[in-house]
Design an enzyme around this catalytic site. Structure first.
Site, PDB file in Angstrom:
ATOM      1  N   GLU A  85       0.851  -1.210   0.000  1.00  0.00           N
ATOM      2  CA  GLU A  85       0.000   0.000   0.000  1.00  0.00           C
ATOM      3  C   GLU A  85       0.879   1.249   0.000  1.00  0.00           C
ATOM      4  OE1 GLU A  85      -3.403  -0.250   2.649  1.00  0.00           O
ATOM      5  OE2 GLU A  85      -3.509   1.946   2.722  1.00  0.00           O
ATOM      6  N   LYS A 280      -7.673  -1.515  11.123  1.00  0.00           N
ATOM      7  CA  LYS A 280      -7.041  -1.899   9.846  1.00  0.00           C
ATOM      8  C   LYS A 280      -5.830  -0.999   9.594  1.00  0.00           C
ATOM      9  CE  LYS A 280      -6.352  -1.864   5.228  1.00  0.00           C
ATOM     10  NZ  LYS A 280      -5.444  -0.962   4.502  1.00  0.00           N
ATOM     11  N   ASP A 296       4.486 -14.753  11.385  1.00  0.00           N
ATOM     12  CA  ASP A 296       3.226 -15.241  10.826  1.00  0.00           C
ATOM     13  C   ASP A 296       2.141 -14.161  11.013  1.00  0.00           C
ATOM     14  OD1 ASP A 296       0.788 -16.477  10.414  1.00  0.00           O
ATOM     15  OD2 ASP A 296       1.350 -18.336  11.416  1.00  0.00           O
ATOM     16  N   HIS A 393      -2.784  10.304   0.316  1.00  0.00           N
ATOM     17  CA  HIS A 393      -2.923   8.967  -0.255  1.00  0.00           C
ATOM     18  C   HIS A 393      -2.802   9.020  -1.775  1.00  0.00           C
ATOM     19  CE1 HIS A 393      -4.174   4.847   0.400  1.00  0.00           C
ATOM     20  NE2 HIS A 393      -4.860   4.947  -0.719  1.00  0.00           N
TER      21      HIS A 393
END
Ligand code: MEV
Length: 440
Positions: A85, A280, A296, A393
Site C-alpha cells: 500500500e 485496519k 506469521d 494517499h
C-alpha cells in the site's frame, strides 16, 4: 473443460507451469513469461524459495521499505516494512519524525505467555477426572521432557497445565489448558509437539487409572493445538507530549487537534464500523513489520482482532486522553512473535531485516511492532481529522496510476511536479496525463 490432475506436486516446475498456463490462462505464452520473469537468477536462492512451500512456480514480490527515525525507549531504529500500500511507509516515517522531536515512543512488555489446548471428551464422573488429572500431571511434563529440555535449558518451557471443565457449553467437553514460555521463538512447533505428547500420555494413562470404570477409561482426544489468542503475550507502546506541542503544519490549533484526536479514538471505541477501519490502519503498520521480519501475520492478525473484541464488542486498539495539559496516546495489544527459528534463520531478507533492527529479542520485536502500529494509527487519524487522507494517499498513489497509464519517466516527472500543487484524483491524473500526451 479441464480435467482434475493427479500427482501435480510430482511434476517439475516447468511441467507445472505448462499445465497451468495451458489450462487456466488466456495467453499461455504471456503467462509463462510473467512467471519466469520473477524467478531469481541466483539458483541457490531460488531453490530456497521453491522449498518454502509445495508447488512453487515463481516468487511473489512485495516492496521492502524502510521507515527511519523511530526513537523507542531512547534508542533510534530504522524499521523495515514489507507492504504494497503506497502511503504506509510514508505515513510511518512522518509519525516517527513527529514523535522524534517530542521524546519518542515508550514501550513495555506486559506478558510473554502463550497458550495451547488439548481438547478431549470424557463422559464420566468429574471428580474422578480431577483426581486422575492431578495424578497424571507430573507425567505429562515428564513425557514431554525430550521436547522441552532445550527450551527449559534456556529458561522457557511449560509454565502450567490446567484441567478445564467446558461441559456447560458442550456435553462431555474438557480441556487441558496449557501455558508456555517460548522465549525468542514464536514457538508454534514447540507448543504443538508438547500438546500432542500431552494428548498421548493422557489417553494412555487413563487406560491404567484404577478408579475409572471401563467406560471412563476411554478418554477421546479431539485435538491438541496452540491458540493464536494470546492475551497474556501483551505489549504496550505510548507517546505523550504537552498539548501545546501538538503543532500540525498548516492545520488546526494544537488544542483543537488534540481534542479531535481524542474524539476520533472515542468514536472507534464505541462504533465497531469505525473500529474495524481504525484497527485496519494499525494493522498496516503491524503486518508490514511482521512480514518483513518473517513472522506469521495471519496468527498475529487473528490474535489481535480477537483481543479487540475481548469484552464482547469489537473496539479500538489505541487509546487517547488529555490529562492535565498532556496528550497521551497508546496502544496495548497481544503479539506472539519470534526472532529465532522458522523463516528468521532461512530467508536472507528476513535475516537482514532483523539485523537492521539490531538483532532484537522477541520481546524487543514485540515493542517495535507495537510502535509501528501506534505510529501508523497516529498518522492515519491525524490526517483524517485535519486534511482527510485522500490528499496524501492520492499523491502516493499517483505513480501507480501513471504506471498503469504507461507514462514515460519524463511524463512521470512532469506530472509529479504538477500534482504538488493540484488535487490528485484518479480522473484528474488521467486528464492531466492525456493533456500532456496530446500536447495540450
Ligand atoms: C487505509 O489503509 C487505512 C485507514 O483507512 C485507517 C483509518 O481510517 O484509520 C486510513
Amino acid at each position: 473443460m479441464t480435467k482434475p490432475i493427479e500427482g501435480f506436486s510430482k511434476l517439475t516446475k516447468e511441467e507445472k507451469i505448462d499445465w497451468l498456463a495451458n489450462n487456466f490462462t488466456p495467453d499461455p505464452k504471456a503467462a509463462k513469461r510473467i512467471l519466469k520473469n520473477y524467478w531469481n537468477e541466483d539458483i541457490e536462492l531460488q531453490k530456497l524459495h521453491d522449498e518454502f512451500i509445495e508447488n512453487t512456480i515463481t516468487n511473489y514480490y512485495l516492496p521492502f521499505g524502510i521507515a527511519p527515525n523511530f526513537l523507542i525507549n531512547g534508542k533510534l531504529y530504522a524499521i523495515p516494512m514489507a507492504i504494497e500500500e503506497s502511503s504506509v511507509v510514508a505515513a510511518a516515517s512522518r509519525a516517527a519524525k513527529f514523535w522524534l522531536d517530542r521524546g519518542g515512543f515508550k514501550t513495555v512488555v506486559l506478558g510473554t505467555q502463550k497458550i495451547g489446548q488439548v481438547h478431549f471428551n470424557y463422559y464420566g464422573n468429574p471428580s474422578k477426572l480431577k483426581k486422575f488429572f492431578l495424578e497424571v500431571k507430573p507425567k505429562l511434563r515428564a513425557d514431554a521432557r525430550p521436547i522441552t529440555k532445550n527450551m527449559e535449558g534456556r529458561g522457557g518451557g511449560i509454565v502450567d497445565i490446567e484441567l478445564r471443565d467446558k461441559t456447560a457449553q458442550i456435553k462431555g467437553y474438557y480441556q487441558l489448558h496449557c501455558t508456555f514460555e517460548t522465549l525468542d521463538a514464536m514457538g508454534a512447533n514447540f507448543i504443538n509437539s508438547c500438546l500432542e505428547q500431552f494428548g498421548k500420555t493422557f489417553k494412555e494413562q487413563a487406560l491404567l487409572f484404577g478408579q475409572f470404570t471401563e467406560k471412563e477409561k476411554h478418554i477421546e482426544i479431539v485435538m491438541g493445538i496452540l491458540s493464536n489468542y494470546v492475551p497474556d503475550c501483551l505489549v504496550k507502546a505510548e507517546v505523550s507530549c504537552p498539548v501545546k506541542e501538538l503543532k500540525v503544519p498548516n492545520s488546526i490549533s494544537p488544542k483543537a487537534f488534540a481534542d479531535k484526536m481524542v474524539r476520533a479514538i472515542d468514536i472507534a471505541k464505541v462504533e465497531p464500523h469505525r473500529a474495524v477501519t481504525h484497527n485496519k490502519g494499525i494493522m498496516n503498520g503491524i503486518d508490514a513489520v511482521v512480514l518483513a521480519t518473517g513472522n506469521d501475520f495471519r496468527a498475529v492478525e487473528a490474535g489481535i482482532h480477537a483481543y479487540a473484541a475481548k469484552d464482547g464488542k469489537y473496539t479500538s486498539l489505541t487509546h487517547a486522553e488529555i490529562r492535565g495539559d498532556i496528550f497521551h496516546f497508546w496502544i496495548e495489544l497481544p503479539l506472539a512473535l519470534g526472532t529465532v527459528g522458522g523463516l528468521t534463520s532461512l530467508h536472507p531478507l528476513v535475516k537482514l531485516a532483523l539485523e537492521i533492527l539490531q538483532r532484537p529479542t522477541a520481546e524487543k520485536l514485540m515493542q517495535i511492532v507495537a510502535v509501528a502500529g501506534l505510529a501508523q494509527n497516529f498518522a492515519a487519524v491525524s490526517s483524517l481529522v485535519t486534511t482527510g487522507i485522500q490528499e496524501g494517499h492520492m499523491k502516493m498513489h499517483l505513480l501507480n496510476i501513471l504506471n498503469q497509464l504507461g507514462a514515460t519517466q519524463e511524463e512521470k516527472k512532469n506530472l509529479t511536479e504538477h500534482f504538488k500543487n493540484h488535487t490528485a484524483s484518479h480522473s484528474a491524473v488521467v486528464d492531466a496525463f492525456e493533456a500532456l500526451r496530446n500536447g495540450k
